[in-house]
Scaffold this motif. Structure first.
Motif: not given
Length: 150
Positions: A83, A86, A89-93, A95
């Motif tokens: 989290y 995310f 701004g370094r990774a996706g949400f 899952h």
């Protein structure tokens, strides 16, 4: 190191990976659900991680008692890192995890390594091929299976 578990140890490892995955998925569900329905962002470390201990006392999730509690808590800490990454701004949400993912893994502490074995919590020593000298004390390891299940 490469480990060579017996059939019973391999079954336990897959179950341990399943328990870690279940804790990750439950924590992600709770965090998303509370934000969607109540507009409240639960703190993973202080509000959701203690729920693992409560879940072990319930009938539905009593099976979690059989597995390494530190590994279950580590999965929630890893979700918290996901989290943070995310929102930075370094990774996706984050899952949900699936057994059919690229690999299954869990991080465990309180381990020991001998000349031809690795000992992890709640298991007998696992036969291993130690291909280089261990320098210092081993404090933690990550056990993982590759896509082929090895």
């Amino acid at each position: 190191f490469r480990i060579y578990p017996t059939a019973a140890q391999e079954a336990f490892l897959w179950a341990q990976w399943g328990a870690v995955r279940k804790c990750w998925n439950m924590a992600l569900f709770l965090k998303k659900h509370y934000y969607r329905t109540r507009g409240v962002s639960l703190d993973l470390i202080h509000e959701i991680k203690p729920l693992i201990a409560r879940a072990k006392k319930s009938k539905k999730y009593a099976w979690l008692r059989e597995y390494d509690s530190m590994a279950l808590q580590e999965s929630v800490r890893n979700l918290n890192k996901g989290y943070r990454a995310f929102f930075d701004g370094r990774a996706g949400f984050p899952h949900y995890k699936s057994r059919r993912g690229p690999q299954s893994s869990y991080h465990c502490t309180n381990v020991s390594v001998g000349p031809n074995y690795v000992r992890v919590p709640k298991m007998e020593p696992i036969k291993a091929r130690i291909h280089r000298e261990v320098v210092g004390k081993v404090k933690s390891i990550t056990l993982e299976a590759d896509a082929a299940g090895d």
